[in-house]
Design a protein around this motif. Structure first.
Motif, short mmCIF file in Angstrom:
data_model
loop_
_atom_site.label_atom_id
_atom_site.label_comp_id
_atom_site.label_asym_id
_atom_site.label_seq_id
_atom_site.Cartn_x
_atom_site.Cartn_y
_atom_site.Cartn_z
N LEU A 223 -35.08 21.01 -13.95
CA LEU A 223 -35.22 19.94 -15.16
C LEU A 223 -35.66 20.53 -16.52
O LEU A 223 -36.95 21.03 -16.21
CB LEU A 223 -35.92 18.67 -14.60
CG LEU A 223 -36.43 17.60 -15.55
CD1 LEU A 223 -35.35 16.88 -16.25
CD2 LEU A 223 -37.20 16.90 -14.91
N ASN A 224 -35.25 20.41 -17.53
CA ASN A 224 -35.83 20.73 -18.72
C ASN A 224 -36.60 19.29 -19.25
O ASN A 224 -36.15 18.26 -19.63
CB ASN A 224 -34.97 20.98 -19.90
CG ASN A 224 -35.60 21.52 -21.32
OD1 ASN A 224 -36.18 20.47 -21.97
ND2 ASN A 224 -35.67 22.78 -21.68
N LYS A 247 -45.86 35.06 -17.22
CA LYS A 247 -44.96 35.65 -18.48
C LYS A 247 -44.06 34.88 -19.19
O LYS A 247 -43.91 35.16 -20.38
CB LYS A 247 -44.53 36.98 -17.99
CG LYS A 247 -45.63 38.17 -17.59
CD LYS A 247 -45.03 39.34 -17.38
CE LYS A 247 -46.19 40.31 -16.81
NZ LYS A 247 -45.70 41.65 -16.59
N SER A 248 -42.97 34.23 -18.44
CA SER A 248 -42.06 33.58 -18.93
C SER A 248 -41.94 31.98 -18.56
O SER A 248 -41.76 31.81 -17.42
CB SER A 248 -40.82 34.32 -18.83
OG SER A 248 -39.48 33.53 -19.34
N LYS A 249 -41.81 31.15 -19.23
CA LYS A 249 -41.68 29.62 -19.05
C LYS A 249 -40.41 29.68 -18.34
O LYS A 249 -40.04 28.47 -17.71
CB LYS A 249 -41.87 28.71 -20.26
CG LYS A 249 -43.24 28.72 -20.67
CD LYS A 249 -44.19 27.89 -19.95
CE LYS A 249 -45.32 27.55 -20.62
NZ LYS A 249 -46.24 26.75 -19.59
N ASP A 250 -39.30 30.31 -18.49
CA ASP A 250 -38.08 30.32 -17.83
C ASP A 250 -37.84 31.02 -16.70
O ASP A 250 -36.61 31.26 -16.00
CB ASP A 250 -36.89 30.71 -18.91
CG ASP A 250 -37.09 30.01 -20.06
OD1 ASP A 250 -36.96 28.48 -20.10
OD2 ASP A 250 -36.90 30.52 -21.53
N VAL A 251 -38.75 31.70 -15.96
CA VAL A 251 -38.59 32.26 -14.69
C VAL A 251 -39.34 31.67 -13.53
O VAL A 251 -40.73 31.29 -13.74
CB VAL A 251 -39.11 33.91 -15.09
CG1 VAL A 251 -38.91 34.32 -13.73
CG2 VAL A 251 -37.98 34.37 -16.00
N ILE A 252 -38.70 31.41 -12.49
CA ILE A 252 -39.40 31.03 -11.30
C ILE A 252 -39.07 31.89 -10.12
O ILE A 252 -37.93 32.54 -10.05
CB ILE A 252 -38.99 29.66 -10.96
CG1 ILE A 252 -39.94 29.10 -9.85
CG2 ILE A 252 -37.63 29.27 -10.67
CD1 ILE A 252 -39.82 27.51 -9.61
N ILE A 285 -33.94 30.56 -15.92
CA ILE A 285 -33.28 29.70 -16.52
C ILE A 285 -32.60 29.82 -17.69
O ILE A 285 -31.23 29.26 -17.91
CB ILE A 285 -34.20 28.32 -16.78
CG1 ILE A 285 -35.15 28.24 -15.23
CG2 ILE A 285 -33.59 27.15 -16.94
CD1 ILE A 285 -36.32 27.38 -15.59
N LYS A 286 -33.01 30.67 -18.50
CA LYS A 286 -32.37 30.78 -19.88
C LYS A 286 -30.99 31.39 -19.93
O LYS A 286 -30.00 31.03 -20.41
CB LYS A 286 -33.26 31.57 -20.77
CG LYS A 286 -33.12 31.66 -22.14
CD LYS A 286 -34.38 32.17 -22.96
CE LYS A 286 -34.14 32.15 -24.70
NZ LYS A 286 -35.17 32.76 -25.36
N ASP A 287 -31.01 32.45 -18.96
CA ASP A 287 -29.57 33.16 -19.07
C ASP A 287 -28.88 32.85 -17.75
O ASP A 287 -27.80 33.65 -17.36
CB ASP A 287 -29.54 34.48 -19.32
CG ASP A 287 -30.57 35.33 -18.35
OD1 ASP A 287 -30.96 34.77 -17.26
OD2 ASP A 287 -30.77 36.49 -18.46
N SER A 288 -29.45 31.89 -16.80
CA SER A 288 -28.82 31.57 -15.42
C SER A 288 -28.75 32.89 -14.87
O SER A 288 -27.94 32.64 -13.63
CB SER A 288 -27.34 30.95 -15.68
OG SER A 288 -27.72 29.81 -16.63
N SER A 289 -29.41 33.73 -14.72
CA SER A 289 -29.27 34.79 -13.73
C SER A 289 -30.12 34.76 -12.63
O SER A 289 -31.13 34.17 -12.41
CB SER A 289 -29.79 36.29 -14.47
OG SER A 289 -31.22 36.13 -14.96
N VAL A 290 -29.77 35.32 -11.63
CA VAL A 290 -30.30 35.18 -10.14
C VAL A 290 -30.26 36.37 -9.56
O VAL A 290 -29.19 37.12 -9.49
CB VAL A 290 -29.60 34.07 -9.18
CG1 VAL A 290 -30.35 33.93 -7.79
CG2 VAL A 290 -29.55 32.69 -9.82
#
Length: 329
Positions: A223-224, A247-252, A285-290
């Motif tokens: 969720l954004n 380091k990044s709000k888009d990484v978990i 989350i930003k580039d949808s990479s896993v």
């Protein structure tokens, strides 16, 4: 059901190692060391990141600690344990080789440190009401921030001005996620209702899981918070098995089951009726990479903590409470 880790996910072999065989109640990185509290004694130890050079920091004995929340600097911790009078919660300060304890009020359901560690927030139950209270770590300068006829709040204090509240999760109940803004005192619903809702947030995004009791499985979404946009994830895991990058709000980073046993989620996992064997998954989350990092042993990972440079993770094996480390790169 095909496994919660999506097929084709880039993977690397993680160098995992058991650091502590005894049951651990909580652990954290402290510069180039790891601090942990032994469950059976409550003693505070410090070890190297490879598990060597073990030193005792506090030898104050508090048996049966089952939950620990460290302050960011590692000089304080919230300890929950079973005593002769039932559940006891103390705010501990580690001084010299001992633990200085401040007993907190009966009726506390959940408690967290502020991002700087100079304040605490807790849910205090009185009758049918639950109050969210902030105070200094020794429970002085108390301020009631919110009072509602809900007593099961789980707290997350992710930035100086906002505390996030989630109702305790069960597949049989609708769950909600709220934001409490300290400056104004306003509470805002972020998400809900949703059955079995669990959530982990960094203030920008929220990792959510939902229960599907009919098919005896769960689903995960991202969720954004600002836009309210929800993105489904092929990966299936519980937010309790995740930690956000600093380091990044888009990484978990999450411990994701290689296969998900059929069950009522999250209830059966919390009760220990089912157990998983996990890999560590990094989601951008930003580039949808896993991408994923394998754990050689069969471990049901929980209480994940990232090192400062995010090159490794420590976590507890839910099966026996042992403390483990895995290198991420």
């Amino acid at each position: 059901n095909g496994g919660p880790v999506p097929p084709g996910t880039p993977a690397q072999d993680g160098k995992s190692s058991k650091l502590v065989s005894e049951s651990v109640s909580g652990a954290m990185f402290l510069k180039d060391k790891i601090r942990y509290i032994e469950k059976s004694t409550g003693h505070l130890y410090e070890i190297n990141t490879d598990g060597g050079d073990k030193n005792i920091i506090s030898n104050t004995t508090i048996p049966g600690i089952f939950e620990v929340a460290f302050s960011p600097l590692g000089t304080r911790a919230i300890l929950k344990y079973e005593s002769e009078n039932g559940l006891s919660v103390i705010s501990a300060q580690f001084t010299g080789s001992s633990t200085k304890a401040t007993f907190l009020p009966e009726g506390i359901k959940d408690i967290v440190f502020s991002p700087k560690g100079d304040r605490i927030a807790y849910v205090l139950v009185s009758g049918d009401d639950g109050s969210v209270i902030t105070a200094t770590p020794d429970n002085k300068t108390k301020t009631t921030r919110l009072k509602m006829p809900v007593t099961s709040w789980k707290l997350s204090w992710v930035d100086a001005n906002n505390i996030y509240l989630r109702t305790a999760a069960s597949a049989h109940l609708d769950g909600f996620l709220y934001r409490l803004t300290l400056a104004s005192g306003a509470s805002t619903k972020i998400f809900g209702p949703s059955a079995g809702l669990e959530a982990s947030t960094n203030g920008t995004n929220a990792f959510l899981s939902f229960s599907d009791p009919v098919n005896r499985t769960l689903y995960s979404s991202m969720l954004n918070i600002a836009s309210g946009k929800i993105s489904s994830l092929a990966l299936k895991t519980l937010p309790d098995k995740c930690v956000w990058s600093k380091k990044s709000k888009d990484v978990i980073f999450c411990a994701a089951p290689l296969s998900l046993p059929a069950g009522i989620y999250p209830d059966d996992w919390h009760k220990g009726k089912i157990s998983t064997s996990d890999a560590i998954v990094k989601i951008n989350i930003k580039d949808s990479s896993v991408s994923s990092t394998s754990i050689q042993e069969e471990i049901d990972a929980t209480d994940l903590v990232l090192s400062e440079d995010e090159s490794s993770l420590i976590f507890l094996n839910k099966r026996d409470g042992s403390l483990w480390r895995v290198k991420l790169n």
